[in-house]
Design a protein around this motif. Structure first.
Motif, short mmCIF file in Angstrom:
data_model
loop_
_atom_site.label_atom_id
_atom_site.label_comp_id
_atom_site.label_asym_id
_atom_site.label_seq_id
_atom_site.Cartn_x
_atom_site.Cartn_y
_atom_site.Cartn_z
N ARG A 211 0.39 -3.37 1.60
CA ARG A 211 -0.49 -2.14 1.20
C ARG A 211 0.25 -0.97 1.22
O ARG A 211 0.98 -0.61 2.19
N PRO A 212 -0.19 -0.03 0.05
CA PRO A 212 0.34 0.97 0.20
C PRO A 212 0.66 2.15 1.42
O PRO A 212 -0.33 1.96 2.11
N GLY A 213 1.50 2.95 1.77
CA GLY A 213 1.56 3.73 2.79
C GLY A 213 1.72 3.02 4.18
O GLY A 213 1.75 3.81 4.92
N TYR A 214 1.91 1.68 4.09
CA TYR A 214 2.20 1.15 5.44
C TYR A 214 3.57 1.44 6.17
O TYR A 214 3.48 1.48 7.45
N LEU A 215 4.49 1.69 5.47
CA LEU A 215 5.94 2.23 6.05
C LEU A 215 5.70 3.39 7.01
O LEU A 215 5.89 3.36 8.07
N ALA A 216 4.86 4.48 6.34
CA ALA A 216 4.52 5.50 7.23
C ALA A 216 3.76 5.31 8.44
O ALA A 216 4.01 5.75 9.45
N ASN A 223 0.13 9.95 7.73
CA ASN A 223 -0.37 8.87 6.48
C ASN A 223 -2.03 9.28 6.73
O ASN A 223 -2.45 9.81 7.54
N ALA A 224 -2.54 8.39 6.10
CA ALA A 224 -3.97 8.52 5.89
C ALA A 224 -4.76 7.81 7.19
O ALA A 224 -6.12 7.92 7.17
N GLY A 225 -4.02 6.94 7.82
CA GLY A 225 -4.85 6.11 8.81
C GLY A 225 -5.42 4.89 8.32
O GLY A 225 -5.60 4.73 6.97
N ARG A 226 -5.74 4.08 9.31
CA ARG A 226 -6.77 2.76 8.77
C ARG A 226 -7.73 2.88 9.69
O ARG A 226 -7.70 2.97 10.90
N VAL A 227 -8.99 2.46 8.92
CA VAL A 227 -10.06 2.44 9.83
C VAL A 227 -10.37 1.02 10.11
O VAL A 227 -10.51 0.04 9.22
N ASP A 228 -10.88 0.66 11.13
CA ASP A 228 -11.37 -0.66 11.46
C ASP A 228 -12.76 -0.88 10.90
O ASP A 228 -13.65 -0.15 11.45
N PRO A 229 -13.05 -1.67 10.22
CA PRO A 229 -14.40 -1.80 9.46
C PRO A 229 -15.28 -2.49 10.53
O PRO A 229 -16.69 -2.10 10.24
N ILE A 233 -13.42 2.75 13.97
CA ILE A 233 -12.48 3.59 14.96
C ILE A 233 -11.06 3.61 13.80
O ILE A 233 -10.69 2.80 13.17
N LYS A 234 -10.65 4.85 13.73
CA LYS A 234 -9.46 5.24 12.92
C LYS A 234 -8.24 5.20 13.70
O LYS A 234 -8.17 6.07 14.60
N TYR A 235 -7.24 4.24 13.23
CA TYR A 235 -5.77 4.27 13.84
C TYR A 235 -4.83 4.92 12.81
O TYR A 235 -4.79 4.64 11.70
N MET A 236 -3.99 5.80 13.56
CA MET A 236 -3.21 6.53 12.70
C MET A 236 -1.83 6.03 12.61
O MET A 236 -0.94 6.51 11.97
N ASN A 237 -1.36 4.83 13.49
CA ASN A 237 -0.26 4.29 13.46
C ASN A 237 -0.37 2.99 13.79
O ASN A 237 -1.20 2.46 14.54
N MET A 238 0.61 1.83 13.38
CA MET A 238 0.37 0.50 13.91
C MET A 238 0.58 0.18 15.35
O MET A 238 -0.08 -0.71 15.92
#
Length: 241
Positions: A211-216, A223-229, A233-238
């Motif tokens: 997925r794009p942006g994953y390295l950041a 980065n835009a973060g990822r939302v747990d569907p 909850i939005k996570y800003m880093n792995m």
């Protein structure tokens, strides 16, 4: 609390960020792997660490020269046992007492050992798995006997493979065949106030996710973060995820 795996080169290859569960205090630390050539002396290594914001160090085994060099340095120490020591530690309480008397008591509190890791990533090993919890219990009893039970914690380091799912975080669960074993470890952590510790492997997670942006996202960059569907909850880093 989480630690990155040792690359068997030099300490600064492995930066970790963790949470001290007991004090809810964030920190930055490193894993110290001393398998390499032309490594700095323990004293020079400690000076280097003191010039940074690193507050904690993990030793994979009782590296006595390093433990001595860390005395009064302001850097807290995690000390591990060798996997090969676990059968003796599990079967003989005196082996645990000897380990504590040899590797901890002569140096504490000047060398601030705050956590002992019994083994590294052996909860998946059928030959060791049943011996791990008794070894941890014997180590805890040995600390209690030395009046250090409330000052130094005991845990073990698990592989990420103990989880059958981890993405998104809300779907995280242990491998079905490990559930009963993990209950024992978690019960010990809960009863003693020690942290549950796991080795994350960021590169492998990154390598398997196109997925794009994953390295950041992996490197703590903007980065835009990822939302747990499942819970929004939005996570800003792995690492946080």
């Amino acid at each position: 609390m989480a630690f990155l795996p040792d690359a068997s080169l030099f300490i600064l290859l492995n930066i970790l960020i963790g949470i001290n569960i007991a004090r809810s205090e964030p920190f930055i630390g490193i894993n110290y792997g001393n398998l390499g050539d032309n490594l700095p002396s323990p004293e020079d290594t400690v000076k280097l660490l003191q010039s940074t914001s690193i507050q904690k160090i993990r030793l994979y085994s009782p590296d006595i020269p390093m433990i001595k060099a860390l005395a009064n340095s302001g850097i807290d120490i995690v000390v591990g046992t060798q996997n090969s020591e676990i059968p003796a530690l599990a079967s003989d309480p005196n082996a645990a007492k000897t380990w504590i008397n040899t590797n901890v008591l002569p140096f504490y509190p000047a060398s601030n050992i705050f956590l002992i890791m019994v083994g590294n990533e052996i909860s998946l090993d059928e030959n060791f798995r049943k011996q791990l919890l008794p070894a941890m219990q014997n180590m805890q009893n040995a600390l209690d006997a030395g009046s250090l039970g409330g000052k130094i914690k005991v845990s073990t380091v698990h592989s990420m493979s103990v989880l059958s799912h981890s993405d998104p975080p809300s779907s995280g669960e242990f491998q079905t065949w490990l559930v009963d074993v993990m209950k024992g470890f978690l019960g010990f952590n809960n009863a003693t106030g020690s942290p549950f510790v796991i080795n994350p492997y960021p590169y492998y997670a990154y390598n398997s996710d196109p997925r794009p942006g994953y390295l950041a996202y992996c490197l703590f960059q903007v980065n835009a973060g990822r939302v747990d569907p499942n819970n929004n909850i939005k996570y800003m880093n792995m690492f946080d995820a």
